[in-house]
Design a protein around this motif. Structure first.
Motif, PDB file in Angstrom:
ATOM      1  N   LYS A 119       0.852  -1.165  -0.045  1.00 18.24           N
ATOM      2  CA  LYS A 119       0.084  -0.087   0.012  1.00 18.24           C
ATOM      3  C   LYS A 119       0.783   1.312   0.048  1.00 18.24           C
ATOM      4  CE  LYS A 119      -4.124  -1.395   2.577  1.00 18.24           C
ATOM      5  NZ  LYS A 119      -4.852  -1.230   3.737  1.00 18.24           N
ATOM      6  N   ASN A 120       1.715   1.303   0.917  1.00 19.02           N
ATOM      7  CA  ASN A 120       2.961   2.334   0.887  1.00 19.02           C
ATOM      8  C   ASN A 120       3.617   2.538  -0.641  1.00 19.02           C
ATOM      9  OD1 ASN A 120       2.255   2.584   3.447  1.00 19.02           O
ATOM     10  ND2 ASN A 120       4.074   1.976   4.281  1.00 19.02           N
ATOM     11  N   VAL A 121       3.931   1.420  -1.185  1.00 12.21           N
ATOM     12  CA  VAL A 121       4.795   1.545  -2.393  1.00 12.21           C
ATOM     13  C   VAL A 121       3.758   2.382  -3.609  1.00 12.21           C
ATOM     14  CG1 VAL A 121       5.521   0.155  -4.158  1.00 12.21           C
ATOM     15  CG2 VAL A 121       6.416  -0.287  -1.871  1.00 12.21           C
ATOM     16  N   LYS A 122       2.207   1.565  -3.481  1.00 14.70           N
ATOM     17  CA  LYS A 122       1.658   2.227  -4.586  1.00 14.70           C
ATOM     18  C   LYS A 122       1.215   3.574  -4.189  1.00 14.70           C
ATOM     19  CE  LYS A 122      -3.226   1.661  -6.169  1.00 14.70           C
ATOM     20  NZ  LYS A 122      -4.237   0.793  -5.938  1.00 14.70           N
ATOM     21  N   THR A 123       0.955   4.171  -3.072  1.00 18.49           N
ATOM     22  CA  THR A 123       0.830   5.603  -2.637  1.00 18.49           C
ATOM     23  C   THR A 123       1.724   6.264  -3.101  1.00 18.49           C
ATOM     24  OG1 THR A 123      -0.680   4.664  -0.796  1.00 18.49           O
ATOM     25  CG2 THR A 123      -0.080   7.077  -0.834  1.00 18.49           C
ATOM     26  N   ALA A 124       3.060   5.928  -2.870  1.00 22.12           N
ATOM     27  CA  ALA A 124       4.414   6.920  -2.875  1.00 22.12           C
ATOM     28  C   ALA A 124       4.539   6.912  -4.561  1.00 22.12           C
ATOM     29  CB  ALA A 124       5.411   5.953  -2.228  1.00 22.12           C
ATOM     30  N   TYR A 125       4.206   5.665  -5.254  1.00 19.67           N
ATOM     31  CA  TYR A 125       4.693   5.699  -6.617  1.00 19.67           C
ATOM     32  C   TYR A 125       3.358   6.548  -7.311  1.00 19.67           C
ATOM     33  CZ  TYR A 125       5.017   3.948 -11.399  1.00 19.67           C
ATOM     34  OH  TYR A 125       5.230   4.047 -12.791  1.00 19.67           O
ATOM     35  N   HIS A 126       2.167   6.674  -6.904  1.00 21.15           N
ATOM     36  CA  HIS A 126       1.124   7.432  -7.522  1.00 21.15           C
ATOM     37  C   HIS A 126       1.538   8.966  -7.093  1.00 21.15           C
ATOM     38  CE1 HIS A 126      -2.947   9.302  -7.650  1.00 21.15           C
ATOM     39  NE2 HIS A 126      -3.094   8.750  -8.774  1.00 21.15           N
ATOM     40  N   ALA A 127       1.977   9.075  -5.945  1.00 26.13           N
ATOM     41  CA  ALA A 127       2.255  10.836  -5.534  1.00 26.13           C
ATOM     42  C   ALA A 127       3.332  11.137  -6.524  1.00 26.13           C
ATOM     43  CB  ALA A 127       2.363  10.857  -4.176  1.00 26.13           C
ATOM     44  N   GLU A 128       4.370  10.108  -6.811  1.00 22.89           N
ATOM     45  CA  GLU A 128       5.649  10.704  -7.269  1.00 22.89           C
ATOM     46  C   GLU A 128       5.333  10.759  -8.774  1.00 22.89           C
ATOM     47  OE1 GLU A 128       8.933  12.111  -7.288  1.00 22.89           O
ATOM     48  OE2 GLU A 128       8.499  11.036  -5.313  1.00 22.89           O
ATOM     49  N   VAL A 129       4.483  10.028  -9.309  1.00 25.07           N
ATOM     50  CA  VAL A 129       4.141  10.108 -10.995  1.00 25.07           C
ATOM     51  C   VAL A 129       3.117  11.059 -11.081  1.00 25.07           C
ATOM     52  CG1 VAL A 129       3.927   8.688 -12.919  1.00 25.07           C
ATOM     53  CG2 VAL A 129       5.552   7.854 -11.274  1.00 25.07           C
ATOM     54  N   TRP A 130       1.932  11.026 -10.651  1.00 22.28           N
ATOM     55  CA  TRP A 130       0.669  11.525 -11.379  1.00 22.28           C
ATOM     56  C   TRP A 130       0.373  12.561 -10.384  1.00 22.28           C
ATOM     57  CZ3 TRP A 130       0.168  10.042 -15.851  1.00 22.28           C
ATOM     58  CH2 TRP A 130       0.685   8.634 -16.166  1.00 22.28           C
ATOM     59  N   GLU A 131       0.901  13.023  -9.401  1.00 21.54           N
ATOM     60  CA  GLU A 131       0.647  14.109  -8.531  1.00 21.54           C
ATOM     61  C   GLU A 131       1.697  15.317  -8.633  1.00 21.54           C
ATOM     62  OE1 GLU A 131      -0.263  13.000  -4.385  1.00 21.54           O
ATOM     63  OE2 GLU A 131      -1.896  11.649  -5.345  1.00 21.54           O
ATOM     64  N   GLN A 132       2.162  15.329  -9.888  1.00 25.21           N
ATOM     65  CA  GLN A 132       3.176  16.450 -10.108  1.00 25.21           C
ATOM     66  C   GLN A 132       2.293  17.863 -10.305  1.00 25.21           C
ATOM     67  OE1 GLN A 132       6.599  16.608  -9.962  1.00 25.21           O
ATOM     68  NE2 GLN A 132       6.513  14.451  -9.521  1.00 25.21           N
ATOM     69  N   GLU A 133       2.834  19.001  -9.816  1.00 22.66           N
ATOM     70  CA  GLU A 133       2.110  20.409 -10.011  1.00 22.66           C
ATOM     71  C   GLU A 133       1.720  20.675 -11.308  1.00 22.66           C
ATOM     72  OE1 GLU A 133       3.480  23.579  -7.715  1.00 22.66           O
ATOM     73  OE2 GLU A 133       3.962  22.131  -6.064  1.00 22.66           O
ATOM     74  N   LYS A 134       2.811  20.462 -12.297  1.00 29.87           N
ATOM     75  CA  LYS A 134       2.364  20.892 -13.729  1.00 29.87           C
ATOM     76  C   LYS A 134       2.030  19.771 -14.385  1.00 29.87           C
ATOM     77  CE  LYS A 134       5.827  24.497 -13.658  1.00 29.87           C
ATOM     78  NZ  LYS A 134       6.953  25.078 -14.303  1.00 29.87           N
ATOM     79  N   PRO A 135       0.798  19.762 -15.380  1.00 27.59           N
ATOM     80  CA  PRO A 135       0.132  18.835 -16.087  1.00 27.59           C
ATOM     81  C   PRO A 135       1.278  18.000 -16.842  1.00 27.59           C
ATOM     82  CG  PRO A 135      -1.266  20.394 -15.789  1.00 27.59           C
ATOM     83  CD  PRO A 135       0.042  20.969 -15.265  1.00 27.59           C
ATOM     84  N   GLU A 136       2.171  18.872 -17.507  1.00 27.09           N
ATOM     85  CA  GLU A 136       2.899  18.425 -18.579  1.00 27.09           C
ATOM     86  C   GLU A 136       4.140  17.366 -17.890  1.00 27.09           C
ATOM     87  OE1 GLU A 136       4.552  22.662 -17.513  1.00 27.09           O
ATOM     88  OE2 GLU A 136       2.363  21.668 -18.315  1.00 27.09           O
ATOM     89  N   LYS A 137       4.325  17.659 -16.548  1.00 28.13           N
ATOM     90  CA  LYS A 137       5.421  16.544 -15.953  1.00 28.13           C
ATOM     91  C   LYS A 137       4.677  15.207 -15.480  1.00 28.13           C
ATOM     92  CE  LYS A 137       8.418  20.160 -14.201  1.00 28.13           C
ATOM     93  NZ  LYS A 137       9.278  20.848 -13.097  1.00 28.13           N
ATOM     94  N   ARG A 138       3.445  15.242 -15.434  1.00 30.35           N
ATOM     95  CA  ARG A 138       2.883  13.982 -14.869  1.00 30.35           C
ATOM     96  C   ARG A 138       2.961  12.934 -16.071  1.00 30.35           C
ATOM     97  NH1 ARG A 138      -2.699  17.192 -13.499  1.00 30.35           N
ATOM     98  NH2 ARG A 138      -1.867  18.355 -11.950  1.00 30.35           N
TER      99      ARG A 138
END
Length: 121
Positions: A56-75
């Motif tokens: 669960k921690n791995v999934k949450t961290a990966y999602h936060a790192e990849v898909w929760e970037q501030e700028k949409p072009e960086k996601r």
């Protein structure tokens, strides 16, 4: 039957109804039941940390790192996916430590329940 006997009978039945559950609330079988639950948590806590909390921690961290970037072009960029994968061992280690901590807490609770059998509540 007189009015006194009827009232006495009703009062007696009400007293019995409300006093029985409280008499056995913290009896020895209750303490043994709680001890058994806590010992199962003690054994399963580490496995829960490894197989449930860590992923669960791995999934949450990966999602936060990849898909929760501030700028949409960086996601979703490969750079952030790589960083997300590199965070996985640390997140898994955190999950294992949480499982071990919960296991030790459960063992302590079981010990307190065991002492309560002999020395009261």
């Amino acid at each position: 039957m007189t009015l006194f006997r009827k009232n006495f009978l009703v009062l007696f039945m009400v007293t019995l109804f409300f006093s029985v559950p409280n008499a056995y609330a913290l009896s020895t079988p209750h303490h043994l039941y709680v001890i058994s639950r806590k010992l199962v948590e003690t054994v399963g806590g580490t496995f829960y940390g490894i197989f449930v909390q860590g992923p669960k921690n791995v999934k949450t961290a990966y999602h936060a790192e990849v898909w929760e970037q501030e700028k949409p072009e960086k996601r979703g960029k490969l750079k952030y996916k790589t960083v997300g994968v590199l965070r996985a061992p640390g997140e898994e280690a955190k999950g294992i430590i949480d499982g071990i901590t919960d296991s030790v807490k459960s063992l302590g609770s079981a010990g307190k329940e065991f002492i309560s059998i002999f020395f009261g509540d």
